[in-house]
Design an enzyme around this catalytic site. Structure first.
Site: not given
Length: 218
Positions: A37, A109
Site C-alpha cells: 500500500d 497490493e
C-alpha cells in the site's frame, strides 16, 4: 521473482492461513499488503508529481485517491488473473472470494509489496506503471467525472461484471444537425436517457442521468 516464498505469502489469504491445522501456520499476506500500500502510494504520487507539474497539491490528492481506490486495484488484479492464484480458506472459496473486489485489491497490493522486497523499488515501479500508467494519464488529463460512462461502469461493476448496454432510441433533425437520443440499461433495466449531437455525446449524457438517479452526481 528470486524469492518465490514472498509471492506465496502475498497470495495467501488470512482465511487459508487460519484454517491450517497443526503447529506450522502459513504466513499470510497482511503485512506485505501493508507494505505494498505504501509502495503504491509512493509510485503513483511520484509519477503524478513529475509528469503533471501544473496540478495543485489538492488536485493531486484527489486524483490519487481515485486512482488507488478498490475498484481500480481490483481491475489491475483481474488483468493479472490473481484471483486464480489465491490460497483461500474453504469459507472464502465457497462464498466467491476469488471474485470479491476487496480481496483482489488487497492481493494486488500484497504482490506489489512482495516485488518491492524481492527486487527493489524500480522493479515495483515498472510492474505498477505497466498496468496503471495509461489510466493515471487519462485521469490526470481529463479529471474525475468528466467521463460519465467510465464512472458509471466502475460503480456498477464494483461487485463484479455487470450487463451494461447503450441503445440508440431516436434521432431527429436534418443530416447536418441531427440530435441523437440514447438509453443506458443495466440487465435490461433503463437507468438513464440522454441526447446529444453525436451518439457518443448522447451516451455520455445518458450515463450522467443514470449517475444522478443513483445519487452519485449533482
Amino acid at each position: 521473482m528470486k524469492d518465490l516464498s514472498l509471492l506465496d505469502m502475498a497470495l495467501t489469504h488470512t482465511s487459508y492461513a487460519h484454517e491450517l491445522k497443526g503447529a506450522v501456520r502459513a504466513e499470510h499476506s497482511e503485512r506485505v499488503e501493508f507494505l505494498g500500500d505504501s509502495v503504491l502510494s509512493l509510485v503513483v504520487s511520484t509519477y503524478m508529481y513529475r509528469k503533471f507539474p501544473d496540478l495543485t497539491e489538492g488536485q493531486l490528492t484527489k486524483l490519487r485517491a481515485h486512482l488507488v481506490c478498490e475498484a481500480s486495484l481490483c481491475d489491475c488484479a483481474k488483468k493479472m488473473k490473481l484471483g486464480d492464484l489465491l490460497l483461500l480458506g474453504r469459507g472464502e472459496e465457497l462464498s466467491g472470494g476469488r471474485e470479491r473486489p476487496s480481496i483482489l485489491a488487497d492481493a494486488f497490493e500484497a504482490v506489489l509489496g512482495a516485488i518491492y522486497l524481492d527486487r527493489g523499488l524500480a522493479a515495483a515501479e515498472k510492474y505498477l506503471l505497466d498496468l496503471m500508467q495509461k489510466e493515471i494519464d487519462h485521469v490526470c488529463r481529463t479529471g474525475i467525472g468528466s467521463d460519465h460512462k467510465t464512472r458509471l461502469q466502475e460503480y456498477l461493476q464494483r461487485g463484479g461484471d455487470a450487463d451494461i448496454s447503450y441503445r440508440l432510441v431516436d434521432s431527429s433533425g436534418p443530416e447536418h444537425r441531427k440530435i441523437f437520443s440514447c438509453e443506458v440499461a443495466l440487465a435490461g433495466k433503463v437507468l438513464g436517457r440522454g441526447s446529444g449531437k453525436s451518439k457518443k455525446e448522447a451516451e455520455q449524457q445518458a450515463a450522467k442521468v443514470a449517475l444522478q438517479s443513483l445519487g452519485l452526481e449533482d
